[in-house]
Design a protein around this motif. Structure first.
Motif, mmCIF file in Angstrom:
data_model
loop_
_atom_site.group_PDB
_atom_site.id
_atom_site.type_symbol
_atom_site.label_atom_id
_atom_site.label_comp_id
_atom_site.label_asym_id
_atom_site.label_seq_id
_atom_site.Cartn_x
_atom_site.Cartn_y
_atom_site.Cartn_z
ATOM 1 N N GLU A 106 0.835 -1.211 0.000
ATOM 2 C CA GLU A 106 0.000 0.000 0.000
ATOM 3 C C GLU A 106 0.865 1.254 0.000
ATOM 4 O OE1 GLU A 106 -2.733 -0.286 3.218
ATOM 5 O OE2 GLU A 106 -3.972 -1.805 2.214
ATOM 6 N N MET A 107 1.912 1.225 0.807
ATOM 7 C CA MET A 107 2.778 2.409 0.881
ATOM 8 C C MET A 107 3.474 2.674 -0.456
ATOM 9 S SD MET A 107 5.911 3.380 3.413
ATOM 10 C CE MET A 107 5.296 2.620 4.867
ATOM 11 N N ARG A 108 3.843 1.589 -1.129
ATOM 12 C CA ARG A 108 4.494 1.736 -2.435
ATOM 13 C C ARG A 108 3.548 2.359 -3.447
ATOM 14 N NH1 ARG A 108 8.161 -3.688 -2.903
ATOM 15 N NH2 ARG A 108 10.029 -2.754 -2.017
ATOM 16 N N LYS A 109 2.305 1.911 -3.398
ATOM 17 C CA LYS A 109 1.313 2.468 -4.323
ATOM 18 C C LYS A 109 1.141 3.956 -4.081
ATOM 19 C CE LYS A 109 -1.704 -1.419 -5.462
ATOM 20 N NZ LYS A 109 -2.997 -2.040 -5.191
ATOM 21 N N LYS A 110 1.046 4.298 -2.776
ATOM 22 C CA LYS A 110 0.849 5.718 -2.436
ATOM 23 C C LYS A 110 2.031 6.546 -2.922
ATOM 24 C CE LYS A 110 -1.752 4.899 1.784
ATOM 25 N NZ LYS A 110 -1.606 4.911 3.240
ATOM 26 N N ARG A 111 3.240 6.011 -2.740
ATOM 27 C CA ARG A 111 4.427 6.745 -3.167
ATOM 28 C C ARG A 111 4.412 6.957 -4.677
ATOM 29 N NH1 ARG A 111 10.166 3.978 -2.993
ATOM 30 N NH2 ARG A 111 9.062 2.704 -4.510
ATOM 31 N N ASP A 112 4.046 5.890 -5.406
ATOM 32 C CA ASP A 112 4.012 6.007 -6.856
ATOM 33 C C ASP A 112 2.997 7.044 -7.295
ATOM 34 O OD1 ASP A 112 5.910 4.100 -6.852
ATOM 35 O OD2 ASP A 112 4.566 2.431 -7.379
ATOM 36 N N THR A 113 1.865 7.081 -6.579
ATOM 37 C CA THR A 113 0.835 8.071 -6.903
ATOM 38 C C THR A 113 1.350 9.482 -6.657
ATOM 39 O OG1 THR A 113 -0.747 6.451 -6.082
ATOM 40 C CG2 THR A 113 -1.587 8.658 -6.513
ATOM 41 N N GLN A 114 2.017 9.642 -5.513
ATOM 42 C CA GLN A 114 2.549 10.979 -5.184
ATOM 43 C C GLN A 114 3.578 11.414 -6.234
ATOM 44 O OE1 GLN A 114 5.193 11.659 -1.759
ATOM 45 N NE2 GLN A 114 3.493 12.777 -0.885
ATOM 46 N N GLU A 115 4.364 10.441 -6.686
ATOM 47 C CA GLU A 115 5.373 10.750 -7.689
ATOM 48 C C GLU A 115 4.706 11.174 -8.997
ATOM 49 O OE1 GLU A 115 8.974 8.221 -7.134
ATOM 50 O OE2 GLU A 115 8.566 7.862 -9.244
ATOM 51 N N LEU A 116 3.612 10.454 -9.336
ATOM 52 C CA LEU A 116 2.898 10.804 -10.561
ATOM 53 C C LEU A 116 2.302 12.200 -10.489
ATOM 54 C CD1 LEU A 116 0.983 7.576 -11.605
ATOM 55 C CD2 LEU A 116 2.583 8.880 -13.008
ATOM 56 N N ARG A 117 1.815 12.569 -9.272
ATOM 57 C CA ARG A 117 1.178 13.886 -9.105
ATOM 58 C C ARG A 117 2.171 15.019 -9.367
ATOM 59 N NH1 ARG A 117 -1.975 12.242 -4.491
ATOM 60 N NH2 ARG A 117 -4.066 11.838 -5.226
ATOM 61 N N THR A 118 3.451 14.753 -9.055
ATOM 62 C CA THR A 118 4.435 15.814 -9.301
ATOM 63 C C THR A 118 4.572 16.082 -10.794
ATOM 64 O OG1 THR A 118 6.217 14.202 -9.310
ATOM 65 C CG2 THR A 118 5.781 15.299 -7.221
ATOM 66 N N TYR A 119 4.367 15.033 -11.603
ATOM 67 C CA TYR A 119 4.468 15.215 -13.052
ATOM 68 C C TYR A 119 3.133 15.582 -13.676
ATOM 69 C CZ TYR A 119 8.967 13.025 -12.337
ATOM 70 O OH TYR A 119 10.211 12.744 -11.890
ATOM 71 N N TYR A 120 2.032 15.083 -13.093
ATOM 72 C CA TYR A 120 0.688 15.365 -13.618
ATOM 73 C C TYR A 120 -0.167 15.964 -12.520
ATOM 74 C CZ TYR A 120 2.408 12.154 -17.152
ATOM 75 O OH TYR A 120 3.169 11.551 -18.099
ATOM 76 N N PRO A 121 -0.078 17.271 -12.290
ATOM 77 C CA PRO A 121 -0.806 17.906 -11.176
ATOM 78 C C PRO A 121 -2.309 17.780 -11.315
ATOM 79 C CG PRO A 121 0.849 19.374 -12.103
ATOM 80 C CD PRO A 121 0.730 18.217 -13.039
ATOM 81 N N SER A 122 -2.817 17.501 -12.539
ATOM 82 C CA SER A 122 -4.281 17.429 -12.714
ATOM 83 C C SER A 122 -4.881 16.241 -11.968
ATOM 84 C CB SER A 122 -4.617 17.341 -14.208
ATOM 85 O OG SER A 122 -3.985 16.206 -14.742
ATOM 86 N N GLY A 170 -7.424 13.673 -5.647
ATOM 87 C CA GLY A 170 -8.021 12.605 -4.846
ATOM 88 C C GLY A 170 -7.094 12.216 -3.712
ATOM 89 N N PRO A 171 -7.633 11.508 -2.743
ATOM 90 C CA PRO A 171 -6.841 11.123 -1.587
ATOM 91 C C PRO A 171 -5.779 10.083 -1.952
ATOM 92 C CG PRO A 171 -8.982 10.079 -1.515
ATOM 93 C CD PRO A 171 -9.009 11.006 -2.667
ATOM 94 N N ASP A 172 -4.716 9.997 -1.118
ATOM 95 C CA ASP A 172 -3.626 9.067 -1.379
ATOM 96 C C ASP A 172 -4.024 7.656 -0.974
ATOM 97 O OD1 ASP A 172 -2.131 11.002 -2.381
ATOM 98 O OD2 ASP A 172 -0.935 11.334 -0.571
ATOM 99 N N THR A 173 -5.001 7.112 -1.675
ATOM 100 C CA THR A 173 -5.444 5.760 -1.326
ATOM 101 C C THR A 173 -4.644 4.703 -2.045
ATOM 102 O OG1 THR A 173 -7.046 5.897 -3.079
ATOM 103 C CG2 THR A 173 -7.799 6.484 -0.871
ATOM 104 N N GLY A 174 -4.078 5.110 -3.163
ATOM 105 C CA GLY A 174 -3.302 4.156 -3.933
ATOM 106 C C GLY A 174 -4.165 3.337 -4.857
ATOM 107 N N ASP A 175 -5.486 3.630 -4.894
ATOM 108 C CA ASP A 175 -6.372 2.852 -5.743
ATOM 109 C C ASP A 175 -6.221 3.203 -7.217
ATOM 110 O OD1 ASP A 175 -7.227 1.621 -3.544
ATOM 111 O OD2 ASP A 175 -8.933 2.981 -3.206
ATOM 112 N N ARG A 176 -5.866 4.482 -7.477
ATOM 113 C CA ARG A 176 -5.704 4.856 -8.883
ATOM 114 C C ARG A 176 -4.400 5.648 -9.032
ATOM 115 N NH1 ARG A 176 -10.381 9.511 -8.920
ATOM 116 N NH2 ARG A 176 -9.415 10.780 -7.331
ATOM 117 N N PRO A 177 -3.813 5.590 -10.206
ATOM 118 C CA PRO A 177 -2.537 6.264 -10.394
ATOM 119 C C PRO A 177 -2.676 7.782 -10.476
ATOM 120 C CG PRO A 177 -3.248 5.248 -12.424
ATOM 121 C CD PRO A 177 -4.236 4.871 -11.395
#
Lengths: 202, 317
Positions: B291-307, B310-317
């Motif tokens: 779960e933590m890995r998913k959240k990290r990947d999501t946070q990383e994606l947000r830095t490149y795609y600010p659009s 949603g919450p850091d659930t890790g359910d979607r990229p």
């Protein structure tokens, strides 16, 4: 033997006696040393600084310092190089100080050193040209390396015999001759850098 | 005879005016060499130009006065040793700054080196001390024994730094050697080096990079040594559990040591020897890691795609 120079050669045995007497602090030795060597010191410093009054003061200072430390003289080394070394160091301290503060008037220097171009120029323009040549030569002398400047002053300007200079500087006569030649060669090159053509000088 | 030697002799002749000093070779050379004949003329002129007309000569009175004064001076005390040495040897009193003038090239090099240290020294020390950086932060993470004020993703982790996660907080530490530490909530880890870590409390998952030497984890009741593997460590009040996901881990306590393989977990007790037991549901146990890995990947994606929001659930990229 006096070979046309204004500075007499001293007999080596007599010189050694003076050295020993000076070391013992005897009056006759002090007088003989003053008679034999003092003129060298004054003339050398005068040529270096271009100020005879100051040269006299410094030569006296050097002589008195040597008298105060007479017991430290090593007779094997001889009084002449010892005395000359003290005077030379005092003179160079003054020379470097003046050079740093640019306190020497070049014209005054030329007048006091007596470095002259041999001929009479009645034409004022020629006189100005002559003064300019003198200035450039003096600048070139000042720019020489000290080891050549000493020899140039002693040998070429003062005309001291090479044997005497070798004792004063504690070097072999052959070294003195080679360095005299190099000193003149360097001086000519520096005069060229100062924009002085040899044809203008002679 | 060479022109150079001939010129030296001619110069001596011009100064001393002694013909007996001139060798017959030189005379013969002078008659034939036009260059030396020209030089001879120039040398004579130079000597004439440079020669001072009348050297100063002291009078008899002057010599007597000088002698009198010398006898008085003789009785005066000697000047200081340093001044005397300076006059006799020509060496001035030595100051530290004279070194700069005597060795200007070395002084320049040393000066530039000092300037470089002054400008980049702090950065160099920081780089040297750095063992890794924060790769992911979620929640309140506290750093002790460090000058860091604001902790954010990318902040440097230096040697000796102690990192603590508050309740509900988690963080991923990327070490310099490529290893990763996933720190769960209510955990504290301190880093001595990039290959030496102390887990003081809580749970952490270690993914150790292979081929970089031994990785050591110190826990309150022993030490865990690994070479390249993935495992989780949980420190509780009385025991410490090591769950291995991949590879082999060696657990040592004061009493003995055991090797824990994939699918097993080692338990280090306070006063007893370590115990080895199977863990059939490893992936389930380590769900928090995924779960933590998913959240990290999501946070990383947000830095490149600010659009992305949603919450850091890790359910979607």
């Amino acid at each position: 033997m006096n070979n046309g120079s204004k500075y007499p050669d001293t007999d080596p045995s007599r010189e050694h006696e003076i050295d020993l007497g000076f070391q013992r602090g005897e009056r006759w030795a002090f007088e003989a040393a003053a008679r034999e060597y003092f003129a060298y010191l004054v003339n050398f410093i005068t040529q270096l600084l271009g100020d005879r009054d100051r040269a006299l003061e410094l030569a006296q200072e050097a002589f008195f310092l040597a008298c105060r430390a007479h017991k430290q003289l090593d007779p094997r080394q001889g009084l002449t190089p010892w005395l000359f070394q003290i005077a030379r160091n005092l003179a160079y301290k003054e020379f470097n100080r003046r050079k740093k503060h640019n306190a020497v008037s070049l014209e005054e220097t030329m007048e006091k050193t007596g470095m002259q171009i041999p001929s009479a120029w009645p034409d004022p323009r020629q006189e100005i040209h002559n003064q300019d040549v003198k200035k450039r030569i003096q600048r070139a002398v000042d720019r020489l390396h000290p080891k050549y400047r000493d020899i140039l002053i002693l040998r070429l300007i003062m005309g001291v015999p090479s044997e005497r200079v070798s004792k004063m500087l504690n070097m072999p006569v052959s070294t003195i001759n080679v360095r005299t030649h190099r000193a003149l060669k360097n001086l000519r090159a520096l005069c060229g850098e100062e924009g002085l053509n040899e044809d203008e000088v002679f | 005879m060479k022109c150079k030697h001939c010129n030296e002799m001619l110069l001596s002749l011009a100064i001393d005016r002694r013909l007996d000093r001139i060798s017959s070779d030189c005379k013969a050379h002078l008659e034939t060499c036009s260059h030396c004949q020209q030089e001879w003329g120039k040398i004579k002129n130079w000597v004439q130009v440079l020669r001072a007309p009348e050297p100063w000569q002291p009078g008899e009175d002057f010599i007597q006065k000088l002698t009198e004064q010398s006898m008085r001076e003789k009785r005066r005390p000697l000047i200081s040793e340093s001044t005397w040495r300076e006059l006799r040897l020509g060496g001035a009193e030595w100051h530290w700054w004279d070194w700069l003038f005597r060795f200007p090239k070395s002084a320049t090099v040393v000066g530039f080196a000092l300037l470089f240290l002054l400008v980049f020294g702090n950065t160099a020390v920081q780089v040297w001390d750095t063992v890794g950086n924060f790769d992911y932060i979620n929640g309140n993470v506290v750093v002790q024994a460090a000058t860091l004020k604001n902790i954010e993703v990318g902040s440097r982790i230096t040697k000796g730094m102690s990192i603590q996660t508050a309740k509900g907080a988690e963080s991923v530490l990327a070490l310099r050697d490529g290893s990763e530490i996933l720190l769960s909530s209510l955990s504290r880890v301190s880093l001595q080096d990039s290959r030496q870590v102390r887990l003081e409390r809580g749970t952490a998952f270690f993914e150790v990079e292979k081929g970089k030497g031994t990785f050591r984890i110190q826990v309150p009741y022993g030490e865990i040594t690994v070479l390249g593997t993935a495992f989780a460590v949980t420190v509780e009040d009385e025991l410490c559990t090591v769950t291995v996901v991949e590879g082999v881990v060696e657990c040592a306590s004061a009493q003995s040591r055991i090797r824990v393989q994939t699918g097993y977990e080692g338990v280090l007790h306070n006063h007893t020897a370590p115990v080895l037991r199977p863990t059939p549901q490893t992936q389930q146990t380590l769900r928090w890691v995924m779960e933590m890995r998913k959240k990290r990947d999501t946070q990383e994606l947000r830095t490149y795609y600010p659009s992305l929001s949603g919450p850091d659930t890790g359910d979607r990229p």
